[in-house]
Design a protein around this motif. Sequence first.
Motif, PDB file in Angstrom:
ATOM      1  N   LEU A  30       1.285 -10.675   5.983  1.00 45.26           N
ATOM      2  CA  LEU A  30       1.029  -9.813   4.684  1.00 45.26           C
ATOM      3  C   LEU A  30       0.632  -8.820   4.851  1.00 45.26           C
ATOM      4  O   LEU A  30      -0.524  -8.288   5.286  1.00 45.26           O
ATOM      5  CB  LEU A  30       0.397 -10.844   3.594  1.00 45.26           C
ATOM      6  CG  LEU A  30       0.128 -10.239   2.330  1.00 45.26           C
ATOM      7  CD1 LEU A  30       1.367 -10.149   1.518  1.00 45.26           C
ATOM      8  CD2 LEU A  30      -0.790 -11.224   1.508  1.00 45.26           C
ATOM      9  N   THR A  31       1.385  -7.543   4.326  1.00 44.12           N
ATOM     10  CA  THR A  31       0.895  -6.150   4.775  1.00 44.12           C
ATOM     11  C   THR A  31       1.510  -5.331   3.754  1.00 44.12           C
ATOM     12  O   THR A  31       2.756  -5.254   3.380  1.00 44.12           O
ATOM     13  CB  THR A  31       1.625  -5.482   5.857  1.00 44.12           C
ATOM     14  OG1 THR A  31       1.025  -6.348   7.077  1.00 44.12           O
ATOM     15  CG2 THR A  31       0.892  -4.126   6.444  1.00 44.12           C
ATOM     16  N   VAL A  32       0.853  -4.525   3.299  1.00 40.83           N
ATOM     17  CA  VAL A  32       1.320  -3.652   1.883  1.00 40.83           C
ATOM     18  C   VAL A  32       0.989  -2.270   2.359  1.00 40.83           C
ATOM     19  O   VAL A  32       0.066  -1.696   2.744  1.00 40.83           O
ATOM     20  CB  VAL A  32       0.650  -3.743   0.556  1.00 40.83           C
ATOM     21  CG1 VAL A  32       1.022  -2.851  -0.583  1.00 40.83           C
ATOM     22  CG2 VAL A  32       0.318  -5.295   0.283  1.00 40.83           C
ATOM     23  N   SER A  33       2.224  -1.384   2.429  1.00 43.27           N
ATOM     24  CA  SER A  33       1.926  -0.005   2.816  1.00 43.27           C
ATOM     25  C   SER A  33       2.580   0.999   1.748  1.00 43.27           C
ATOM     26  O   SER A  33       3.745   0.739   1.393  1.00 43.27           O
ATOM     27  CB  SER A  33       2.753   0.197   4.254  1.00 43.27           C
ATOM     28  OG  SER A  33       2.728   1.564   4.419  1.00 43.27           O
ATOM     29  N   ILE A  34       1.802   1.745   1.057  1.00 37.12           N
ATOM     30  CA  ILE A  34       2.326   2.491   0.168  1.00 37.12           C
ATOM     31  C   ILE A  34       2.069   4.290   0.182  1.00 37.12           C
ATOM     32  O   ILE A  34       1.466   4.479   0.915  1.00 37.12           O
ATOM     33  CB  ILE A  34       1.429   2.327  -1.362  1.00 37.12           C
ATOM     34  CG1 ILE A  34       2.062   0.898  -1.884  1.00 37.12           C
ATOM     35  CG2 ILE A  34       2.005   3.299  -2.197  1.00 37.12           C
ATOM     36  CD1 ILE A  34       1.374   0.564  -3.167  1.00 37.12           C
ATOM     37  N   GLN A  35       3.207   4.828   0.145  1.00 35.05           N
ATOM     38  CA  GLN A  35       3.155   6.302   0.303  1.00 35.05           C
ATOM     39  C   GLN A  35       3.406   6.980  -1.269  1.00 35.05           C
ATOM     40  O   GLN A  35       4.215   6.595  -1.760  1.00 35.05           O
ATOM     41  CB  GLN A  35       4.391   6.707   1.226  1.00 35.05           C
ATOM     42  CG  GLN A  35       4.478   8.382   1.434  1.00 35.05           C
ATOM     43  CD  GLN A  35       5.672   8.786   2.233  1.00 35.05           C
ATOM     44  OE1 GLN A  35       6.879   8.476   1.642  1.00 35.05           O
ATOM     45  NE2 GLN A  35       5.465   9.566   3.246  1.00 35.05           N
ATOM     46  N   VAL A  36       2.476   7.764  -1.346  1.00 39.74           N
ATOM     47  CA  VAL A  36       2.558   8.639  -2.753  1.00 39.74           C
ATOM     48  C   VAL A  36       2.701  10.039  -2.468  1.00 39.74           C
ATOM     49  O   VAL A  36       2.318  10.717  -1.328  1.00 39.74           O
ATOM     50  CB  VAL A  36       1.312   8.314  -3.344  1.00 39.74           C
ATOM     51  CG1 VAL A  36       0.983   7.035  -3.768  1.00 39.74           C
ATOM     52  CG2 VAL A  36       0.146   8.744  -2.553  1.00 39.74           C
ATOM     53  N   ALA A  37       3.218  10.597  -3.703  1.00 38.44           N
ATOM     54  CA  ALA A  37       3.303  12.080  -3.750  1.00 38.44           C
ATOM     55  C   ALA A  37       2.914  12.502  -4.954  1.00 38.44           C
ATOM     56  O   ALA A  37       3.135  11.862  -5.703  1.00 38.44           O
ATOM     57  CB  ALA A  37       4.723  12.616  -3.100  1.00 38.44           C
ATOM     58  N   GLY A  38       2.334  13.651  -4.861  1.00 33.76           N
ATOM     59  CA  GLY A  38       1.769  14.331  -6.047  1.00 33.76           C
ATOM     60  C   GLY A  38       2.156  15.943  -6.025  1.00 33.76           C
ATOM     61  O   GLY A  38       2.514  16.493  -5.116  1.00 33.76           O
ATOM     62  N   HIS A  39       1.752  16.678  -7.068  1.00 39.46           N
ATOM     63  CA  HIS A  39       2.289  18.092  -7.157  1.00 39.46           C
ATOM     64  C   HIS A  39       0.701  18.674  -7.474  1.00 39.46           C
ATOM     65  O   HIS A  39      -0.059  17.996  -7.960  1.00 39.46           O
ATOM     66  CB  HIS A  39       3.027  18.450  -8.483  1.00 39.46           C
ATOM     67  CG  HIS A  39       4.561  17.787  -8.265  1.00 39.46           C
ATOM     68  ND1 HIS A  39       4.984  17.420  -9.462  1.00 39.46           N
ATOM     69  CD2 HIS A  39       5.190  17.583  -7.362  1.00 39.46           C
ATOM     70  CE1 HIS A  39       6.352  17.132  -9.227  1.00 39.46           C
ATOM     71  NE2 HIS A  39       6.560  16.920  -7.866  1.00 39.46           N
ATOM     72  N   VAL A  40       0.688  19.886  -6.514  1.00 38.58           N
ATOM     73  CA  VAL A  40      -0.774  20.541  -6.745  1.00 38.58           C
ATOM     74  C   VAL A  40      -0.407  22.300  -6.595  1.00 38.58           C
ATOM     75  O   VAL A  40       0.668  22.498  -5.892  1.00 38.58           O
ATOM     76  CB  VAL A  40      -1.594  20.266  -5.696  1.00 38.58           C
ATOM     77  CG1 VAL A  40      -1.302  20.377  -4.126  1.00 38.58           C
ATOM     78  CG2 VAL A  40      -3.024  20.618  -5.847  1.00 38.58           C
ATOM     79  N   PRO A  41      -0.778  22.983  -7.378  1.00 37.70           N
ATOM     80  CA  PRO A  41      -0.697  24.435  -7.199  1.00 37.70           C
ATOM     81  C   PRO A  41      -0.724  24.810  -5.748  1.00 37.70           C
ATOM     82  O   PRO A  41      -1.732  24.361  -4.960  1.00 37.70           O
ATOM     83  CB  PRO A  41      -1.631  25.089  -7.912  1.00 37.70           C
ATOM     84  CG  PRO A  41      -2.070  24.150  -9.042  1.00 37.70           C
ATOM     85  CD  PRO A  41      -1.787  22.614  -8.309  1.00 37.70           C
ATOM     86  N   ALA A  42      -0.085  25.619  -5.314  1.00 38.02           N
ATOM     87  CA  ALA A  42       0.244  25.933  -3.904  1.00 38.02           C
ATOM     88  C   ALA A  42      -1.365  26.569  -3.297  1.00 38.02           C
ATOM     89  O   ALA A  42      -1.508  26.188  -2.069  1.00 38.02           O
ATOM     90  CB  ALA A  42       1.274  27.072  -3.535  1.00 38.02           C
TER      91      ALA A  42
END
Length: 318
Positions: free
Chosen positions: A124-136
């Motif tokens: 049992l393994t959970v891997s999550i990749q997230v992405a978001g936006h931020v001012p440069a």
Amino acid sequence: MNEFGLIGAYFARPARKALLGVGDDCALLASPPAGEVLAVSVDMLVEGRHFFADVDPRALGHKALAVNLSDLAAMGARPAWFTLALALPRVDEDWLAAFSSGLFALADAAGIELVGGDTTRGPLTVSIQVAGHVPADGALRRAGARAGDDVWVSGHLGAAAMAVRHRCGDIVLDDDVLAHCAGRLDWPVPRMLLGERLRAHASAALDVSDGLVGDLTHICTQSGLGADLEWARIPVDPVLRRCGEVERRQAALSGGDDYELCFTARPGERQAIEALSQLLALPLTRIGVMRSGDGVAVRDTDGCRLETGRSFDHFSSP
């Protein structure tokens, strides 16, 4: 149920923000808004290393996403999308229903969308990749602290670490204390709104996942500085007043799993940060100062340096 039936039953949702989401070889995603960049992070949770085998699957779904959202918060980023890779020892539909329920409840609250991933059989393994936006030019980084900056931390520390020690059999907590500490361990609250607001005030930031002292050391290293903290100012979770002094100190300073934000700011930002604390109804506590040199020292009211214990490390910690 095969792999594709599992994905269809528990993880496929109509795309809302993505141009194309779950179901194809790749997701299709729009570019960030003008003037913004992508902030991307990935975390892996492994049974027996990051969570106990008997964890509530609903809580695991929540936490797997929460720890990634906390990384976005530390950079001041606004959540956009995530992917999920899930290894399962077997297909348990009740488990999957609970896990996906916890995952999507937080995803909906955070305004983040699942756009793809993978499943397989295995431990049992959970891997999550997230992405978001931020001012440069607005992302919070670990390298931005300056000598004389205040050190701040959000919320309260130590409760989650005490829950881990109880479950490992190292200590025994009263039922009401355990219930509170277990809630902090299993259902962390990523400080997303705080992270976005701190872009206007903080010089550096990170999330407290492996222990306050160990994590703050990363800001020190990246900024080429040291830090002095005052033990009397550390916001130890009030429920831990019933625990011993040494246990409280080690839990708050090196225990980990708090997922609060630690950040630095110029002294001139104190009033604005205190106002932000009131606005968000979230304690923001000034706990020390950045200085020339290196390392993190925690001192008592007499100025004597205290033993802090070792923060969690994925390869050297038990």
